[in-house]
Design a protein around this motif. Structure first.
Motif, PDB file in Angstrom:
ATOM      1  N   THR A 247      -5.375  -3.414   2.256  1.00 21.97           N
ATOM      2  CA  THR A 247      -5.710  -3.681   3.655  1.00 21.97           C
ATOM      3  C   THR A 247      -4.729  -2.978   4.590  1.00 21.97           C
ATOM      4  OG1 THR A 247      -4.481  -5.775   3.561  1.00 21.97           O
ATOM      5  CG2 THR A 247      -6.837  -5.863   3.151  1.00 21.97           C
ATOM      6  N   ARG A 248      -3.482  -2.826   4.154  1.00 24.75           N
ATOM      7  CA  ARG A 248      -2.512  -2.061   4.955  1.00 24.75           C
ATOM      8  C   ARG A 248      -2.979  -0.622   5.105  1.00 24.75           C
ATOM      9  NH1 ARG A 248       0.028   0.430   8.122  1.00 24.75           N
ATOM     10  NH2 ARG A 248       2.265   0.885   8.113  1.00 24.75           N
TER      11      ARG A 248
ATOM     12  N   ALA B  32      -9.212  -9.377  -2.771  1.00 30.37           N
ATOM     13  CA  ALA B  32      -8.776  -9.890  -1.471  1.00 30.37           C
ATOM     14  C   ALA B  32      -9.025  -8.886  -0.356  1.00 30.37           C
ATOM     15  CB  ALA B  32      -7.297 -10.257  -1.524  1.00 30.37           C
ATOM     16  N   ALA B  33      -9.035  -7.599  -0.692  1.00 28.99           N
ATOM     17  CA  ALA B  33      -9.268  -6.559   0.307  1.00 28.99           C
ATOM     18  C   ALA B  33     -10.750  -6.308   0.552  1.00 28.99           C
ATOM     19  CB  ALA B  33      -8.589  -5.262  -0.125  1.00 28.99           C
TER      20      ALA B  33
ATOM     21  N   ASN C  60      -1.191  -7.162   1.698  1.00 28.54           N
ATOM     22  CA  ASN C  60      -2.030  -6.501   0.699  1.00 28.54           C
ATOM     23  C   ASN C  60      -1.977  -4.985   0.923  1.00 28.54           C
ATOM     24  OD1 ASN C  60      -4.431  -5.315  -0.548  1.00 28.54           O
ATOM     25  ND2 ASN C  60      -5.147  -7.416  -0.837  1.00 28.54           N
TER      26      ASN C  60
ATOM     27  N   HIS D 235      -3.174  -8.401 -11.685  1.00 29.80           N
ATOM     28  CA  HIS D 235      -2.458  -8.344 -10.404  1.00 29.80           C
ATOM     29  C   HIS D 235      -3.167  -7.364  -9.466  1.00 29.80           C
ATOM     30  CE1 HIS D 235       1.269 -10.673 -11.092  1.00 29.80           C
ATOM     31  NE2 HIS D 235       1.163 -10.296 -12.351  1.00 29.80           N
TER      32      HIS D 235
ATOM     33  N   TRP E 225       3.268  -6.357  -6.463  1.00 30.86           N
ATOM     34  CA  TRP E 225       3.482  -6.325  -5.020  1.00 30.86           C
ATOM     35  C   TRP E 225       3.741  -7.720  -4.477  1.00 30.86           C
ATOM     36  CZ3 TRP E 225       2.329  -1.519  -2.506  1.00 30.86           C
ATOM     37  CH2 TRP E 225       1.697  -0.570  -3.325  1.00 30.86           C
ATOM     38  N   THR E 226       4.489  -7.792  -3.384  1.00 32.75           N
ATOM     39  CA  THR E 226       4.546  -8.988  -2.548  1.00 32.75           C
ATOM     40  C   THR E 226       4.362  -8.546  -1.098  1.00 32.75           C
ATOM     41  OG1 THR E 226       6.970  -8.886  -2.266  1.00 32.75           O
ATOM     42  CG2 THR E 226       6.117 -10.182  -4.125  1.00 32.75           C
TER      43      THR E 226
ATOM     44  N   TRP F  33       7.858  -4.287  -3.732  1.00 34.15           N
ATOM     45  CA  TRP F  33       7.115  -3.486  -4.705  1.00 34.15           C
ATOM     46  C   TRP F  33       8.013  -3.244  -5.901  1.00 34.15           C
ATOM     47  CZ3 TRP F  33       8.342   1.425  -6.618  1.00 34.15           C
ATOM     48  CH2 TRP F  33       7.343   2.070  -7.372  1.00 34.15           C
TER      49      TRP F  33
ATOM     50  N   HIS G 198       4.960   0.284   3.180  1.00 34.23           N
ATOM     51  CA  HIS G 198       4.654  -1.091   2.770  1.00 34.23           C
ATOM     52  C   HIS G 198       5.747  -2.012   3.290  1.00 34.23           C
ATOM     53  CE1 HIS G 198       3.286  -4.469   0.471  1.00 34.23           C
ATOM     54  NE2 HIS G 198       4.369  -4.496  -0.294  1.00 34.23           N
TER      55      HIS G 198
ATOM     56  N   LEU H 105      -5.671  -7.985  -5.786  1.00 32.57           N
ATOM     57  CA  LEU H 105      -5.517  -7.259  -4.524  1.00 32.57           C
ATOM     58  C   LEU H 105      -6.845  -6.655  -4.082  1.00 32.57           C
ATOM     59  CD1 LEU H 105      -2.160  -5.392  -5.232  1.00 32.57           C
ATOM     60  CD2 LEU H 105      -2.477  -7.402  -3.770  1.00 32.57           C
TER      61      LEU H 105
END
Length: 230
Positions: free
Chosen positions: A116-117, A45-46, A113, A38, A109-110, A207, A203, A42
């Motif tokens: 990236t945040r 993707a970042a 990302n 998981h 997490w949902t 979470w 966020h 992330l």
């Protein structure tokens, strides 16, 4: 933004009870995927290009799980476990960066990302560390009060209702002159608080702390909700 990530995966997972008797916590499956995967999704993707994973308890299983994956290096902690600060300091030669992401491997997490945040909110001229937080009222799998209060412009102080999610950007110079091999990142954060340079961002998604058995069901329910399956 940083291009290096420290992924913490060395803990004993004692709160998991029998579930970690024969496997390390990062390999516990949630929603059909190992917890550590998981986190790695992330990171990919970042756009993170270099990830260092620390290991200790049942390290061989984590190493075998990650074998052959590009951009991942193992920082094995033999002997005594080093805690978050010590683990990060040990891994610095592998990270090869003075500013890094760190991420715990025991959360799901949902929403946006988390990395990236953090990158979008990072302001190195006024920050030494930026922590991703969530209000205790919506944190799942978490008990107790918050960790930080968010002040003007996002500056943090101790106390309050904001829970640290296990994701941050941190300048590694905060570890300078800490001579102990094993220590918590709280030491570094206290330095940043004293200088007015510890900041937080909230966020916007879900979470869940998966540090205990009940967190597995809570995380899977959260993932199902986000996917529209319930």
């Amino acid at each position: 933004m940083p291009d290096a990530l420290m992924l913490f995966a060395a803990g004993f997972g004692t709160r998991m009870g029998r579930l970690t008797a024969d496997r390390p916590k990062p390999l516990i499956r949630v929603g059909g995927r190992a917890l550590i995967d998981h986190a790695l999704v992330l990171a990919e993707a970042a756009g993170v290009t270099r990830t260092v994973v620390n290991t200790h308890y049942l390290a061989g299983q984590v190493q075998a799980h990650l074998a052959g994956r590009d951009g991942i290096t193992i920082s094995h902690e033999a002997g005594a476990i080093l805690d978050t600060g010590g683990g990060l300091k040990r891994a610095l030669p592998l990270l090869e960066a003075d500013t890094v992401f760190t991420l715990n491997s025991d959360a799901v997490w949902t929403g946006p990302n988390p990395l990236t945040r953090l990158a979008a909110a990072w302001a190195p001229d006024r920050m030494d560390a930026l922590l991703l937080l969530i209000d205790s009222g919506v944190a799942r799998g978490h008990s107790g009060t918050g960790d930080f209060a968010i002040g003007t412009g996002g500056c943090l102080s101790r106390g309050g209702t904001a829970v640290y999610t296990g994701a941050q950007i941190v300048k590694t110079r905060l570890l300078d002159d800490i001579d102990e091999a094993a220590f918590s990142l709280n030491r570094a954060w206290d330095r940043a608080i004293a200088a007015g340079r510890l900041f937080g961002a909230l966020h916007a998604g879900g979470w869940c702390d998966v540090g205990h058995p009940g967190g597995i069901a809570e995380a899977e329910a959260m993932l199902a909700e986000a996917a529209g399956d319930v």
